[in-house]
Design an enzyme around this catalytic site. Sequence first.
Site, PDB file in Angstrom:
ATOM      1  N   ASP A   7       0.878  -1.155   0.000  1.00 43.75           N
ATOM      2  CA  ASP A   7       0.000   0.000   0.000  1.00 43.75           C
ATOM      3  C   ASP A   7       0.934   1.229   0.000  1.00 43.75           C
ATOM      4  OD1 ASP A   7      -2.333   1.635   0.420  1.00 43.75           O
ATOM      5  OD2 ASP A   7      -1.758   1.766   2.530  1.00 43.75           O
ATOM      6  N   LEU A   8       0.402   2.388  -0.349  1.00 46.09           N
ATOM      7  CA  LEU A   8       1.249   3.593  -0.385  1.00 46.09           C
ATOM      8  C   LEU A   8       1.038   4.487   0.842  1.00 46.09           C
ATOM      9  CD1 LEU A   8       3.132   5.593  -1.990  1.00 46.09           C
ATOM     10  CD2 LEU A   8       1.027   6.588  -2.888  1.00 46.09           C
ATOM     11  N   ASP A   9      -0.188   5.062   0.904  1.00 45.73           N
ATOM     12  CA  ASP A   9      -0.470   6.056   1.945  1.00 45.73           C
ATOM     13  C   ASP A   9      -0.425   5.419   3.336  1.00 45.73           C
ATOM     14  OD1 ASP A   9      -1.055   8.154   0.061  1.00 45.73           O
ATOM     15  OD2 ASP A   9      -3.001   7.236  -0.305  1.00 45.73           O
ATOM     16  N   THR A  15       1.436  10.059   3.874  1.00 52.09           N
ATOM     17  CA  THR A  15       0.372  10.835   3.231  1.00 52.09           C
ATOM     18  C   THR A  15      -1.010  10.517   3.811  1.00 52.09           C
ATOM     19  OG1 THR A  15       0.735   9.219   1.491  1.00 52.09           O
ATOM     20  CG2 THR A  15       1.402  11.477   1.027  1.00 52.09           C
ATOM     21  N   LYS A  43      -9.475   5.060   5.635  1.00 52.25           N
ATOM     22  CA  LYS A  43      -8.189   4.609   5.103  1.00 52.25           C
ATOM     23  C   LYS A  43      -8.395   3.471   4.106  1.00 52.25           C
ATOM     24  CE  LYS A  43      -5.111   5.927   8.876  1.00 52.25           C
ATOM     25  NZ  LYS A  43      -4.241   5.429   9.959  1.00 52.25           N
ATOM     26  N   SER A 114      -2.292   0.769  -4.513  1.00 51.39           N
ATOM     27  CA  SER A 114      -2.856   1.925  -3.812  1.00 51.39           C
ATOM     28  C   SER A 114      -4.177   2.322  -4.444  1.00 51.39           C
ATOM     29  CB  SER A 114      -1.888   3.107  -3.894  1.00 51.39           C
ATOM     30  OG  SER A 114      -2.519   4.290  -3.410  1.00 51.39           O
ATOM     31  N   ALA A 115      -5.120   2.724  -3.593  1.00 45.53           N
ATOM     32  CA  ALA A 115      -6.430   3.196  -4.076  1.00 45.53           C
ATOM     33  C   ALA A 115      -6.350   4.627  -4.596  1.00 45.53           C
ATOM     34  CB  ALA A 115      -7.440   3.127  -2.941  1.00 45.53           C
ATOM     35  N   LYS A 145     -10.731  -1.748  -2.240  1.00 45.78           N
ATOM     36  CA  LYS A 145     -10.542  -2.410  -0.945  1.00 45.78           C
ATOM     37  C   LYS A 145     -11.810  -2.165  -0.117  1.00 45.78           C
ATOM     38  CE  LYS A 145      -5.683  -1.058  -1.236  1.00 45.78           C
ATOM     39  NZ  LYS A 145      -4.597  -0.205  -0.689  1.00 45.78           N
ATOM     40  N   GLU A 169      -0.014  -3.204   4.626  1.00 42.94           N
ATOM     41  CA  GLU A 169      -1.121  -2.251   4.700  1.00 42.94           C
ATOM     42  C   GLU A 169      -1.186  -1.530   6.050  1.00 42.94           C
ATOM     43  OE1 GLU A 169      -3.709  -0.792   3.537  1.00 42.94           O
ATOM     44  OE2 GLU A 169      -3.918  -1.617   1.528  1.00 42.94           O
ATOM     45  N   ASP A 170      -1.754  -0.334   6.045  1.00 42.59           N
ATOM     46  CA  ASP A 170      -2.007   0.374   7.316  1.00 42.59           C
ATOM     47  C   ASP A 170      -3.508   0.553   7.560  1.00 42.59           C
ATOM     48  OD1 ASP A 170      -2.445   2.301   5.290  1.00 42.59           O
ATOM     49  OD2 ASP A 170      -2.211   3.892   6.778  1.00 42.59           O
TER      50      ASP A 170
HETATM   51  C1  BG6 Z   1      -5.917   5.557  -0.263  1.00 44.92           C
HETATM   52  C2  BG6 Z   1      -6.065   6.297   1.033  1.00 44.92           C
HETATM   53  O1  BG6 Z   1      -4.601   5.159  -0.422  1.00 44.92           O
HETATM   54  O2  BG6 Z   1      -6.286   6.379  -1.373  1.00 44.92           O
HETATM   55  C3  BG6 Z   1      -7.457   6.879   1.162  1.00 44.92           C
HETATM   56  O3  BG6 Z   1      -5.815   5.408   2.115  1.00 44.92           O
HETATM   57  C4  BG6 Z   1      -7.793   7.720  -0.067  1.00 44.92           C
HETATM   58  O4  BG6 Z   1      -7.520   7.664   2.330  1.00 44.92           O
HETATM   59  C5  BG6 Z   1      -7.623   6.879  -1.323  1.00 44.92           C
HETATM   60  O5  BG6 Z   1      -9.123   8.214   0.005  1.00 44.92           O
HETATM   61  C6  BG6 Z   1      -7.926   7.650  -2.602  1.00 44.92           C
HETATM   62  O6  BG6 Z   1      -6.957   8.638  -2.781  1.00 44.92           O
HETATM   63  P1  BG6 Z   1      -7.049   9.812  -3.852  1.00 44.92           P
HETATM   64  O7  BG6 Z   1      -5.661  10.411  -3.819  1.00 44.92           O
HETATM   65  O8  BG6 Z   1      -7.362   9.198  -5.173  1.00 44.92           O
HETATM   66  O9  BG6 Z   1      -8.108  10.756  -3.386  1.00 44.92           O
HETATM   67 MG    MG Z   2      -2.864   3.184   3.471  1.00 44.47          MG
END
Ligand code: BG6
Ligand code: MG
Length: 219
Positions: A7-9, A15, A43, A114-115, A145, A169-170
């Site tokens: 996962d990224l964030d 972030t 998240k 990552s989402a 997810k 993942e977090d």
């Molecule tokens: C995920 C985050 O990685 O990305 C979420 O954990 C976030 O909090 C989602 O809503 C979507 O991100 P973005 O940058 O497309 O708004």
């Molecule tokens: Mg995350």
Amino acid sequence: MKAVIFDLDGVITDTAEYHFQAWGSLAAALSIPFDREFNEQLKGISRTESLDKILARGNLSDKFSEEGKQELATRKNTEYQRLISAVTPSDILPGIKALLTELREARIGIALASASKNATFILERLELAYYFDSVVDVTAIRHGKPDPEIFLTGAANLGVQPAECIGIEDAQAGIQAIKGAGMFAVGVGTPSQMQGADIVVATTAELSLSMLESHFIRG
Ligand code: BG6
Ligand code: MG
């Protein structure tokens, strides 16, 4: 173990904190209560799903048209992009660059699941794009997810079986997605936030190739 899918964030860089701040500003402007405990539910899930949950919390779901919701999501993203524009390689979380280096040297596949639609921009800001064999295209993912689709796509892109992968993942939704994919799940956070994870670390500083290999059990 043939691949690690990240996962990224909140795993590679903090972030997750900027998402929290950007949603917090929007919630405050709409007089909707917002705190870290509620933020845990956001998240890992998409921008539009996050907005829906925030509006539902404020009993405002019916107050906005689809266009109005789109405008709110854009407002949040504009604030989020302002915050991430200052991201530099010094924002990589502890232990992550060393882990990526070890994985590459050991020829273990590396993918990003990552989402976020901002993921590629952030990887480039962190100067980490080079390490990733695959960055799953979130715009091609039909089910976010906690559905396992994004992790299964990461494994398919790397040409490995899910059972040969570790996911990191977090987010609770992310752990569910990893387990649903039949992978070994590493949670970053507290055990109560990471239910179902195979192992939980308090911080990314605890992650290393030898540590992952010593815990890994084929799914
Ligand atoms: C995920 C985050 O990685 O990305 C979420 O954990 C976030 O909090 C989602 O809503 C979507 O991100 P973005 O940058 O497309 O708004
Ligand atoms: Mg995350």
